[in-house]
Design a protein around this motif. Structure first.
Motif, mmCIF file in Angstrom:
data_model
loop_
_atom_site.group_PDB
_atom_site.id
_atom_site.type_symbol
_atom_site.label_atom_id
_atom_site.label_comp_id
_atom_site.label_asym_id
_atom_site.label_seq_id
_atom_site.Cartn_x
_atom_site.Cartn_y
_atom_site.Cartn_z
ATOM 1 N N GLU A 95 0.858 -1.189 0.000
ATOM 2 C CA GLU A 95 0.000 0.000 0.000
ATOM 3 C C GLU A 95 0.892 1.237 0.000
ATOM 4 N N VAL A 96 1.163 1.772 -1.192
ATOM 5 C CA VAL A 96 2.160 2.840 -1.292
ATOM 6 C C VAL A 96 1.662 4.130 -1.929
ATOM 7 N N HIS A 97 0.657 4.069 -2.775
ATOM 8 C CA HIS A 97 0.259 5.254 -3.529
ATOM 9 C C HIS A 97 -0.751 6.110 -2.767
ATOM 10 N N VAL A 98 -0.583 7.411 -2.899
ATOM 11 C CA VAL A 98 -1.457 8.391 -2.257
ATOM 12 C C VAL A 98 -2.223 9.124 -3.348
ATOM 13 N N PRO A 99 -3.529 9.297 -3.180
ATOM 14 C CA PRO A 99 -4.302 9.986 -4.215
ATOM 15 C C PRO A 99 -3.955 11.468 -4.307
ATOM 16 N N LEU A 100 -4.249 12.020 -5.451
ATOM 17 C CA LEU A 100 -4.124 13.461 -5.663
ATOM 18 C C LEU A 100 -5.265 14.191 -4.944
ATOM 19 N N ALA A 101 -6.447 13.582 -4.996
ATOM 20 C CA ALA A 101 -7.619 14.200 -4.366
ATOM 21 C C ALA A 101 -8.635 13.136 -3.971
ATOM 22 N N VAL A 102 -9.429 13.471 -2.959
ATOM 23 C CA VAL A 102 -10.570 12.671 -2.528
ATOM 24 C C VAL A 102 -11.753 13.606 -2.409
ATOM 25 N N LEU A 103 -12.894 13.194 -2.964
ATOM 26 C CA LEU A 103 -14.149 13.915 -2.801
ATOM 27 C C LEU A 103 -15.103 13.014 -2.033
ATOM 28 N N GLU A 104 -15.492 13.449 -0.846
ATOM 29 C CA GLU A 104 -16.455 12.724 -0.036
ATOM 30 C C GLU A 104 -17.801 13.425 -0.159
ATOM 31 N N TRP A 105 -18.848 12.675 -0.470
ATOM 32 C CA TRP A 105 -20.157 13.233 -0.803
ATOM 33 C C TRP A 105 -21.210 12.899 0.245
ATOM 34 N N LYS A 106 -22.172 13.790 0.354
ATOM 35 C CA LYS A 106 -23.424 13.551 1.072
ATOM 36 C C LYS A 106 -24.530 14.156 0.213
ATOM 37 N N VAL A 107 -25.624 13.402 0.042
ATOM 38 C CA VAL A 107 -26.762 13.883 -0.744
ATOM 39 C C VAL A 107 -27.988 13.911 0.160
ATOM 40 N N PHE A 108 -28.670 15.039 0.133
ATOM 41 C CA PHE A 108 -29.838 15.241 0.984
ATOM 42 C C PHE A 108 -31.067 15.426 0.096
ATOM 43 N N ARG A 109 -32.154 14.771 0.517
ATOM 44 C CA ARG A 109 -33.423 14.846 -0.199
ATOM 45 C C ARG A 109 -34.478 15.398 0.743
ATOM 46 N N GLU A 110 -35.682 15.582 0.249
ATOM 47 C CA GLU A 110 -36.753 16.111 1.103
ATOM 48 C C GLU A 110 -37.014 15.209 2.304
ATOM 49 N N ALA A 111 -36.827 13.915 2.129
ATOM 50 C CA ALA A 111 -37.118 12.963 3.206
ATOM 51 C C ALA A 111 -35.951 12.799 4.184
ATOM 52 N N THR A 112 -34.848 13.484 3.967
ATOM 53 C CA THR A 112 -33.692 13.338 4.849
ATOM 54 C C THR A 112 -33.536 14.564 5.734
ATOM 55 N N LYS A 113 -32.608 14.467 6.654
ATOM 56 C CA LYS A 113 -32.315 15.611 7.527
ATOM 57 C C LYS A 113 -31.794 16.779 6.694
ATOM 58 N N PRO A 114 -31.830 17.973 7.244
ATOM 59 C CA PRO A 114 -31.294 19.138 6.511
ATOM 60 C C PRO A 114 -29.807 18.951 6.215
ATOM 61 N N PRO A 115 -29.336 19.520 5.112
ATOM 62 C CA PRO A 115 -27.949 19.308 4.710
ATOM 63 C C PRO A 115 -26.940 19.996 5.619
ATOM 64 N N SER A 116 -25.802 19.352 5.733
ATOM 65 C CA SER A 116 -24.670 19.930 6.444
ATOM 66 C C SER A 116 -23.419 19.176 6.025
ATOM 67 N N LEU A 117 -22.297 19.814 6.197
ATOM 68 C CA LEU A 117 -21.041 19.144 5.904
ATOM 69 C C LEU A 117 -20.810 18.061 6.952
ATOM 70 N N SER A 118 -20.308 16.938 6.523
ATOM 71 C CA SER A 118 -20.041 15.839 7.433
ATOM 72 C C SER A 118 -18.803 16.153 8.268
ATOM 73 N N ARG A 119 -18.984 16.212 9.577
ATOM 74 C CA ARG A 119 -17.847 16.468 10.477
ATOM 75 C C ARG A 119 -16.837 15.327 10.391
ATOM 76 N N TYR A 120 -17.325 14.095 10.229
ATOM 77 C CA TYR A 120 -16.398 12.961 10.089
ATOM 78 C C TYR A 120 -15.561 13.121 8.823
#
Length: 168
Positions: A95-120
């Protein structure tokens, strides 16, 4: 890495325009796929930091953060590798390679809680990026109900967080 920021920003702007003009619906995995294959992929260009489609990976394994990932590695939503056809492992399965970038996503819909950035996600990106000047992390949320903003991305580099890097 201003080139990568410009690529992510322009792909996000196009993605948001397409999603909200068509009333597209989907959950997190569908949104990631639509962004990657419909908007990020077309920005691959010879001589660019994103030169080949095989630099883009969905649910790819990357090195972990010791205090958060006891196995030593973890899968991330959307990964951009520095070179084509790259993964975490070398030819000997180290395990040696490091990515250039990571995009972590969250998608919110009407039936979900209000959107916010994931603290984790922000914590993971902040810890992972510390001491890795070439790495950029993005924590993304997409609000399909448009309760606050349609799309927000925080940018993380060298342990520093800009929570409102992109708001659309």
């Amino acid at each position: 890495m201003p080139d990568l920021d410009l690529i992510i920003r322009s792909a996000a702007e196009e993605f948001v325009a397409a999603v909200f003009s068509s009333r597209w619906r989907g959950r997190e995995r569908e949104a990631i796929s639509l962004f990657a294959f419909g908007h990020l992929l077309r920005r691959c260009a010879a001589g660019s930091i994103l030169s080949h489609p095989t630099q883009i990976a969905i649910e790819a394994c990357v090195p972990g953060v010791p205090q958060l990932n006891p196995k030593g590695r973890v899968n991330k939503d959307l990964v951009i590798w520095p070179s084509p056809s790259m993964s975490l492992w070398d030819e000997s399965w180290h395990e040696v390679h490091v990515p250039l970038a990571v995009l972590e996503w969250k998608v919110f819909r009407e039936a979900t809680k209000p959107p916010s950035l994931s603290r984790y996600d922000l914590d993971w990106l902040q810890k992972f990026s510390a001491g890795r000047a070439e790495f950029i992390g993005y924590a993304v949320w997409l609000d399909l109900a448009q309760r606050i903003h349609r799309f927000t991305a925080a940018r993380v580099q060298n342990g520093r967080v800009d929570e409102r890097w992109l708001v659309l």
